[in-house]
Design an enzyme around this catalytic site. Structure first.
Site, PDB file in Angstrom:
ATOM      1  N   CYS A 198      -7.742 -55.122  37.499  1.00 40.42           N
ATOM      2  CA  CYS A 198      -8.443 -55.399  38.772  1.00 40.42           C
ATOM      3  C   CYS A 198      -7.513 -55.654  39.931  1.00 40.42           C
ATOM      4  O   CYS A 198      -7.970 -55.968  41.057  1.00 40.42           O
ATOM      5  CB  CYS A 198      -9.387 -56.583  38.570  1.00 40.42           C
ATOM      6  SG  CYS A 198     -10.726 -56.205  37.451  1.00 40.42           S
ATOM      7  N   ASN A 235      -2.606 -55.587  36.729  1.00 35.28           N
ATOM      8  CA  ASN A 235      -3.644 -55.559  35.704  1.00 35.28           C
ATOM      9  C   ASN A 235      -4.839 -54.725  36.191  1.00 35.28           C
ATOM     10  O   ASN A 235      -4.842 -54.228  37.316  1.00 35.28           O
ATOM     11  CB  ASN A 235      -4.047 -56.996  35.356  1.00 35.28           C
ATOM     12  CG  ASN A 235      -4.825 -57.656  36.479  1.00 35.28           C
ATOM     13  OD1 ASN A 235      -4.603 -57.378  37.655  1.00 35.28           O
ATOM     14  ND2 ASN A 235      -5.730 -58.537  36.128  1.00 35.28           N
ATOM     15  N   GLU A 264      -5.322 -57.996  40.732  1.00 35.78           N
ATOM     16  CA  GLU A 264      -4.946 -59.302  41.273  1.00 35.78           C
ATOM     17  C   GLU A 264      -3.716 -59.897  40.606  1.00 35.78           C
ATOM     18  O   GLU A 264      -3.226 -60.930  41.050  1.00 35.78           O
ATOM     19  CB  GLU A 264      -6.132 -60.286  41.138  1.00 35.78           C
ATOM     20  CG  GLU A 264      -6.304 -60.931  39.784  1.00 35.78           C
ATOM     21  CD  GLU A 264      -6.928 -60.020  38.748  1.00 35.78           C
ATOM     22  OE1 GLU A 264      -7.023 -60.411  37.578  1.00 35.78           O
ATOM     23  OE2 GLU A 264      -7.331 -58.894  39.128  1.00 35.78           O
TER      24      GLU A 264
END
Length: 812
Positions: free
Chosen positions: A285, A283, A287
């Protein structure tokens, strides 16, 4: 007689900060067609709790049962112990009903697939989600296209198309588009990709990460060449030196914070459901590694809410003595202060809530619905980790903190699995349970393919009044700019409560902290007349910010949480501005050795400097220059080839721009143009003279943003070179375009005219601007004004740029 919800409301209402109220009004509370707010915060949480609880009806529960479930969900949210991701808070119980924060969409090597993905991306962004992509399957630049007898333009050029599409989509009016672009390190266009954000005006709707392979790391450690493979036919096309490629990644991360890196082989090796497919992307970011067409359903537990009240007062001497002991000697003392019973209840309720979200979600694509329901991944994470440590009196950069982190996350992970197993027994396991890691580990059932993720919590942590994710505090106190000429002092609530409880609070002490960013790294540097020596010793260990913490502690904190997290951990490793490239490289290698799945770094002030970066005119590296897609000839990039020396025709001498200090102060002036609201941030030198400017054209982006940015660069170059400010103003004022704004004396003819008038206004009001010669003050401003509210308080954390004033995040 007040019911339970009303009592909770009374307790809850007083906990909102001004920032939380701003964020809630702007982004979360339902509005009518006129844009008027039509619900209270309690009504927002009731709406969400009721809607999500109704999923229980599909599993044989009664209406009364769902009401009980809704009360449990409501209690956790009203007490701010748990909050789901933003789309769930915004959309649950409303017409859109799109509840997922992020998606991964696959891209195949065909024009049809590329533009089908762009269409799908637009639908997702419109619904409030972020998107991740692997561009690794696209053939490289200049590769043959048999159907047209032409040549491919390559992954980076198509990323520009995705970027432009994102710019054009307004995410449901509440969230901006956010993307992650990933390319394997063995793709032939890897060098173009690594340097693609050298100009920060490009790909500004993308985070980018390089997918690092085990093979590449092995070659880099031995300073060997490694093969680049054309994904069209899996043939080796050439070799590059792995160490040189890795050094380029480091150099770009040092200069701008990107690209990040993900260890793609490790991600797949640790994938708990390997038979479901191969993971290629994450995704926005980083994580949440996801399969193609999977969605992530996230929520976070506020750890600061699980500390028991102390009844015996506070003793500085005892607190200092405890911290001098070995972690294993005092760990039990601190664990007894954590309310694990309530935490267990919250974890179980949160897992139930997130599993229900999967069923209540209206997915933007049928393929996403099918894949998400097959694996039912949820990501329960945390926020308020720094708050918890401060309440316990534990330094963030300590072995004791790492032990606490492991204990907390292992508990959350274990309890989330037990609740998922319970749901699996009663509701059925996720479709790919057979052959999964959970089956091998002896679970009789499992409802969810994964249960834990530590995601960014920028805006929901503002609502909860919590520190972001697992990040340390960014500031103990700072100036928050409101309206046109007002500033408010924002003080970290933990520090304020501690000082008030111990009778140490004073306006003089707060002024000192605001001016210095800390309480003094030594007693001599600190406010000696305001604090006793032992008190200063304690506070200087406990109340520290990201700028006070060595990068290695950031990495070790991420490692402690990653040990007990199914997916990955969103965390920024902060470096001081003085950090060397070798320091970045060491952290990257430490992340690899300690089994992290990825890592993001940020050198303080690097992006702010990057806006003013002047490219080397002599740099003719073929890896960095732009070339014409038709003939392959070099293309001039005026923004990166501005000469560093300005000629003074009258004297014949050479004027060199002054070096920029690491920290600098300024003001932000808001004006309105035909292109929208324009924010001009003017920073001043030690003598109070204009030194540089940053321009942001609100949310317009595109051509208007690029023009105002380029104007800012040239004006800054002139200011730093000693050009008279009034001469610059005369050149800018009066420039006209076809969309003026206003009437009479207040008319704004163009963005350039507005910048000139803002600069002129700053000179006329300069007597009212108090400047401090200490260049270490107000370290929060990262890169000019917030594009949403115009405030200067931007921070870099969890892989995102976040505004402390309004909650804006460039990660959505």
């Amino acid at each position: 007689m007040k019911n339970k919800a009303d009592k909770l409301k009374d307790k809850f209402t007083g906990e909102f900060s001004k920032n939380a109220i701003t964020v809630l009004k702007k982004r979360y509370l339902a509005k009518n067609e006129k844009g008027e707010i039509i619900e209270t915060v309690t009504e927002l949480f009731k709406r969400v709790a009721k809607n999500i609880s109704e999923a229980d009806l599909s599993y044989g529960r009664t209406e009364k049962d769902t009401q009980i479930t809704a009360e449990k969900f409501l209690e956790e949210m009203l007490n701010l112990r748990f909050l789901p991701n933003s789309p769930t808070l915004m959309n649950a119980g409303r017409s859109l009903q799109q509840l997922s924060a992020c998606f991964v969409i696959p891209i195949e090597d065909s024009m049809e697939s590329i533009f089908e993905t762009i269409k799908n991306t637009a639908l997702i962004h419109q619904s409030g989600g972020g998107t991740g992509f692997s561009f690794s399957n696209l053939r490289p630049r200049n590769d043959v296209v048999h159907s047209t007898k032409g040549v491919s333009s390559g992954p980076v050029s198509f990323m520009q198309v995705f970027n432009s599409a994102t710019e054009a989509i307004k995410q449901g009016g509440t969230r901006r588009g956010a993307n992650m672009g990933i390319l394997r390190v063995d793709h032939p266009d890897i060098m173009d990709f690594i340097t693609s954000k050298k100009d920060t005006a490009r790909l500004n709707n993308f985070n980018i990460s390089v997918a690092i392979t085990e093979d590449f790391i092995g070659h880099a450690l031995k300073n060997e060449d490694y093969p680049l493979i054309n994904p069209r036919n899996n043939k080796i096309v050439k070799y590059l030196n792995a160490k040189e490629v890795f050094d380029t990644i480091v150099e770009m991360a040092w200069s701008s914070g990107e690209p990040g890196i993900i260890f793609i082989d490790r991600i797949n090796k640790l994938n708990p459901i390997p038979k479901a497919g191969k993971i290629e992307a994450t995704n926005p970011c980083g994580e949440q590694p996801l399969l193609g067409y999977e969605a992530c359903n996230l929520g976070s537990i506020n750890l600061g809410k699980f500390i028991k009240e102390k009844n015996n007062g506070f003793n500085f001497k005892e607190a200092i003595e405890r911290l001098e002991k070995k972690p294993e000697e005092i760990l039990s003392y601190y664990l007894e202060l954590i309310d694990f019973d309530t935490l267990k209840k919250t974890v179980h309720t949160a897992v139930h809530f997130l599993d229900n979200v999967i069923d209540k979600n209206h997915y933007p694509l049928k393929k996403i619905e099918q894949m998400t329901l097959s694996n039912r991944k949820i990501g329960l994470g945390i926020m308020g980790y720094a708050d918890m440590l401060l309440k316990l009196g534990i330094p963030y950069n300590s072995k004791l903190a790492l032990k606490i982190a492991e204990k907390i996350m292992s508990f959350i992970d274990e309890e989330s699995k037990l609740k998922s197993e319970e749901l699996g027994i009663s509701r059925g396991s996720f479709a790919n349970f057979e052959g999964s890691l959970w089956k091998e580990r002896g679970f009789s059932a499992m409802r969810n393919g994964t249960t834990t993720t530590i995601a960014p919590t920028g805006t929901i942590s503002i609502i909860a009044g919590a520190s972001s994710g697992i990040e340390p505090l960014f500031a103990l106190a700072y100036e928050r700019h409101v309206l046109d000429n007002q500033t408010l002092i924002e003080i970290d609530k933990n520090l304020k409560n501690f000082l008030e409880d111990t009778g140490l609070y004073s306006a003089e002490l707060i002024d000192f902290i605001v001016e210095n960013g800390n309480i003094g790294k030594s007693y001599e540097e600190g406010p000696a007349d305001l604090l006793p020596k032992d008190v200063h010793e304690y506070l200087s260990k406990i109340f520290i910010t990201s700028h006070d913490i060595a990068p290695e502690w950031h990495v070790m904190t991420q490692v402690a949480f990653q040990k007990f997290t199914d997916n990955a951990v969103s965390k920024t490793v902060n470096f001081p501005n003085s950090a060397k490239k070798e320091d970045i490289k060491e952290v990257y290698m430490l992340a690899y050795k300690l089994n992290l799945k990825g890592i993001t770094v940020y050198r303080d002030g690097s992006r702010e400097q990057q806006v003013l970066t002047i490219g080397k005119a002599t740099d003719k590296s073929s890896d960095n220059e732009q070339t014409c897609p038709a003939c392959g000839s070099p293309i001039s990039d005026s923004a990166n080839n501005i000469k560093q020396v300005v000629s003074d025709k009258k004297s014949g001498r050479q004027i060199e721009p002054r070096e920029r200090p690491d920290m600098i102060r300024g003001v932000t002036i808001k004006t309105t143009t035909g292109c929208g609201p324009l924010y001009v941030t003017i920073n001043y030198d030690e003598n109070g003279n204009p030194f540089e400017i940053f321009n942001s054209i609100g949310k317009s982006g595109g051509c208007a943003q690029s023009q105002t940015e380029s104007t800012g660069r040239m004006v800054s170059l002139a200011l730093r070179s000693g050009i008279d400010t009034k001469e610059i103003i005369n050149q800018l004022k009066g420039i006209r375009c076809n969309i003026p704004y206003g009437f009479g004396a207040n008319i704004i003819y163009s963005c350039a005219d507005a910048i000139g008038k803002a600069l002129e206004k700053s000179l006329s009001e300069q007597d009212h601007i108090e400047l401090n010669n200490d260049t270490h003050t107000h370290a929060i401003q990262e890169r000019g004004a917030c594009p949403s509210c115009g405030g200067p308080n931007l921070k870099r954390a969890e892989g995102c740029t976040i505004c402390l004033d309004c909650g804006y995040s460039d990660c959505g």
